[in-house]
Design a protein around this motif. Structure first.
Motif, PDB file in Angstrom:
ATOM      1  N   GLN A 196      28.125  -3.776 -24.241  1.00  0.00           N
ATOM      2  CA  GLN A 196      27.439  -2.584 -23.737  1.00  0.00           C
ATOM      3  C   GLN A 196      28.308  -1.343 -23.945  1.00  0.00           C
ATOM      4  O   GLN A 196      27.816  -0.290 -24.371  1.00  0.00           O
ATOM      5  CB  GLN A 196      27.108  -2.760 -22.253  1.00  0.00           C
ATOM      6  N   TYR A 254      20.655  -5.812 -22.399  1.00  0.00           N
ATOM      7  CA  TYR A 254      19.902  -4.750 -23.078  1.00  0.00           C
ATOM      8  C   TYR A 254      19.548  -3.642 -22.091  1.00  0.00           C
ATOM      9  O   TYR A 254      19.737  -2.449 -22.378  1.00  0.00           O
ATOM     10  CB  TYR A 254      18.625  -5.287 -23.724  1.00  0.00           C
ATOM     11  N   TRP A 294      20.719   0.159 -22.358  1.00  0.00           N
ATOM     12  CA  TRP A 294      19.709   1.222 -22.430  1.00  0.00           C
ATOM     13  C   TRP A 294      19.964   2.270 -21.350  1.00  0.00           C
ATOM     14  O   TRP A 294      19.891   3.480 -21.609  1.00  0.00           O
ATOM     15  CB  TRP A 294      18.320   0.615 -22.281  1.00  0.00           C
ATOM     16  N   THR A 351      23.290   4.260 -22.119  1.00  0.00           N
ATOM     17  CA  THR A 351      23.214   5.194 -23.243  1.00  0.00           C
ATOM     18  C   THR A 351      22.047   6.170 -23.107  1.00  0.00           C
ATOM     19  O   THR A 351      21.757   6.908 -24.046  1.00  0.00           O
ATOM     20  CB  THR A 351      23.056   4.425 -24.568  1.00  0.00           C
ATOM     21  N   GLY A 355      18.860   5.574 -23.106  1.00  0.00           N
ATOM     22  CA  GLY A 355      17.847   5.280 -24.109  1.00  0.00           C
ATOM     23  C   GLY A 355      18.376   5.313 -25.529  1.00  0.00           C
ATOM     24  O   GLY A 355      17.581   5.405 -26.471  1.00  0.00           O
ATOM     25  N   VAL A 405      19.638   2.941 -27.269  1.00  0.00           N
ATOM     26  CA  VAL A 405      19.481   1.684 -28.004  1.00  0.00           C
ATOM     27  C   VAL A 405      18.014   1.278 -27.957  1.00  0.00           C
ATOM     28  O   VAL A 405      17.271   1.727 -27.076  1.00  0.00           O
ATOM     29  CB  VAL A 405      20.367   0.558 -27.423  1.00  0.00           C
ATOM     30  N   GLU A 406      17.618   0.443 -28.896  1.00  0.00           N
ATOM     31  CA  GLU A 406      16.226  -0.023 -28.919  1.00  0.00           C
ATOM     32  C   GLU A 406      16.174  -1.482 -29.354  1.00  0.00           C
ATOM     33  O   GLU A 406      17.023  -1.936 -30.131  1.00  0.00           O
ATOM     34  CB  GLU A 406      15.375   0.828 -29.845  1.00  0.00           C
ATOM     35  N   THR A 443      19.360  -5.772 -30.674  1.00  0.00           N
ATOM     36  CA  THR A 443      19.363  -4.385 -30.225  1.00  0.00           C
ATOM     37  C   THR A 443      20.148  -3.513 -31.191  1.00  0.00           C
ATOM     38  O   THR A 443      21.261  -3.867 -31.592  1.00  0.00           O
ATOM     39  CB  THR A 443      19.996  -4.296 -28.824  1.00  0.00           C
ATOM     40  N   ARG A 484      21.298   0.706 -32.295  1.00  0.00           N
ATOM     41  CA  ARG A 484      21.372   2.101 -31.847  1.00  0.00           C
ATOM     42  C   ARG A 484      20.160   2.854 -32.379  1.00  0.00           C
ATOM     43  O   ARG A 484      19.744   2.671 -33.524  1.00  0.00           O
ATOM     44  CB  ARG A 484      22.658   2.767 -32.356  1.00  0.00           C
ATOM     45  N   THR A 485      19.600   3.719 -31.555  1.00  0.00           N
ATOM     46  CA  THR A 485      18.396   4.448 -31.970  1.00  0.00           C
ATOM     47  C   THR A 485      18.684   5.472 -33.061  1.00  0.00           C
ATOM     48  O   THR A 485      17.761   5.888 -33.772  1.00  0.00           O
ATOM     49  CB  THR A 485      17.764   5.173 -30.770  1.00  0.00           C
ATOM     50  N   HIS A 532      10.556  -1.752 -26.384  1.00  0.00           N
ATOM     51  CA  HIS A 532      11.188  -1.483 -25.091  1.00  0.00           C
ATOM     52  C   HIS A 532      10.269  -1.865 -23.930  1.00  0.00           C
ATOM     53  O   HIS A 532      10.744  -2.314 -22.879  1.00  0.00           O
ATOM     54  CB  HIS A 532      11.582  -0.003 -24.974  1.00  0.00           C
ATOM     55  N   VAL A 542      14.697  -3.595 -16.712  1.00  0.00           N
ATOM     56  CA  VAL A 542      15.361  -2.317 -16.427  1.00  0.00           C
ATOM     57  C   VAL A 542      15.194  -1.960 -14.958  1.00  0.00           C
ATOM     58  O   VAL A 542      16.143  -1.525 -14.301  1.00  0.00           O
ATOM     59  CB  VAL A 542      14.797  -1.199 -17.334  1.00  0.00           C
TER      60      VAL A 542
END
Length: 333
Positions: free
Chosen positions: A98, A116, A120, A123, A125, A127-128, A268, A270-271, A312, A319
């Motif tokens: 993480q 995850y 999320w 960060t 949001g 990561v996706e 997962t 990175r976005t 997500h 979450v």
């Protein structure tokens, strides 16, 4: 606030509310069993200019030598297929992966659902989820189990009163988050001062089970597919991996509690990575079980039916549980 209705959503295997279930029905995620494009051809990709090296995080829960051994052929295949240097980053625990996402030290990792959710949140949001593993029956859910020695005399959860319990990792879904939530829902105190004589962390899934085998704890929680022969450690999961490595004989152990189904954790990314990279990652894995079945079996610690795309929305309830856990910690302190 997490309620019984929330957990009922988890039992559906993809943690869906009715509205989300309708949205999912309209979405048609790709699956290995219907993926016909074949394994991606080897060659340098246009996204290499933005991703000059591929850094893959590996969760803790297994000794480092075994992890690197299981993922060696996988790393080489990624490197050959995409024409980019590929490195494995084994973390000592879930938090390490993480944190690596937060620091942009890795591009991608296969995470548990709770890890995850933590990444999320950490960060904001950043990561996706891309895809997740399917089990032998085609579902995308697994279970948490509580395991004891067969000679302990413990045959059910009630007999754990006054006994010691090992969690796997504080960022593990099946080795901490969901068992704590389910036990609290059943009215069982989980802080190690009322119901259990003590609780602690084993240092990972494998290590927690080893601690039970070595009589350091009376029981531990870990993950399993919940499908197949229990005497073989089921079809997939930590128990199956330990059986396959000769570390565990399931006839010496006893499962005394099983959770409701939990959505499998996602691969997962990175976005901020290129969309073309994410698409290539999906295509590589959707075809992997057919094209390279032994590599697939090694990285997934057993057999299933391949992979399925996820979003997500599949993890929103996890979450919420993470948020509830964080709020509870703040109230205690």
């Amino acid at each position: 606030m997490i309620t019984r209705r929330t957990l009922a959503g988890l039992a559906a295997g993809a943690a869906l509310t009715p509205a989300l279930a309708r949205a999912q029905a309209a979405w048609n995620p790709r699956r290995t069993e219907s993926f016909t494009d074949g394994f991606p051809a080897a060659g340098r990709r246009p996204w290499v200019d933005q991703v000059p090296q591929l850094r893959v995080g590996l969760l803790g829960g297994e000794n480092e030598a075994d992890r690197l051994g299981r993922f060696g052929a996988y790393r080489e295949l990624l490197e050959r297929t995409f024409g980019v240097p590929t490195r494995l980053f084994p973390a000592s625990d879930y938090a390490g992966v993480q944190q690596a996402f937060s620091a942009k030290q890795i591009e991608i990792a296969a995470l548990g659902a709770s890890a995850y959710a933590g990444a999320w949140l950490d960060t904001n949001g950043g990561v996706e989820p891309l895809l997740t593993a399917q089990e032998a029956d085609g579902s995308i859910s697994y279970v948490a189990v509580m395991i004891t020695r067969a000679d302990s005399g413990i045959t059910n959860l009630e007999q754990m009163r006054g006994k010691s319990l090992a969690w796997a990792d504080p960022n593990s879904t099946s080795g901490y988050l969901i068992p704590r939530f389910a036990l609290r829902r059943a009215g069982i105190a989980v802080d190690g001062t009322a119901y259990f004589s003590r609780t602690g962390f084993g240092g990972g899934h494998e290590q927690a089970v080893v601690a039970v085998v070595q009589r350091q704890y009376d029981a531990a929680v870990t993950w399993a597919s919940g499908q197949g022969d229990v005497n073989q450690g089921y079809t997939r999961g930590n128990l199956r991996a330990m059986v396959d490595k000769g570390m565990l004989n399931m006839r010496d152990m006893r499962i005394i509690w099983t959770s409701e189904p939990i959505v499998n954790g996602p691969h997962t990314a990175r976005t901020d990575l290129p969309a073309a990279f994410k698409e290539d990652w999906k295509r590589f894995h959707l075809a992997l079980p057919t094209a390279h079945p032994e590599i697939y079996r090694q990285v997934e610690r057993g057999a299933g039916t391949g992979y399925r795309e996820v979003r997500h929305a599949d993890y929103e309830l996890i979450v919420e549980i993470r948020r509830e856990e964080a709020a509870a910690r703040r109230r205690r302190t």
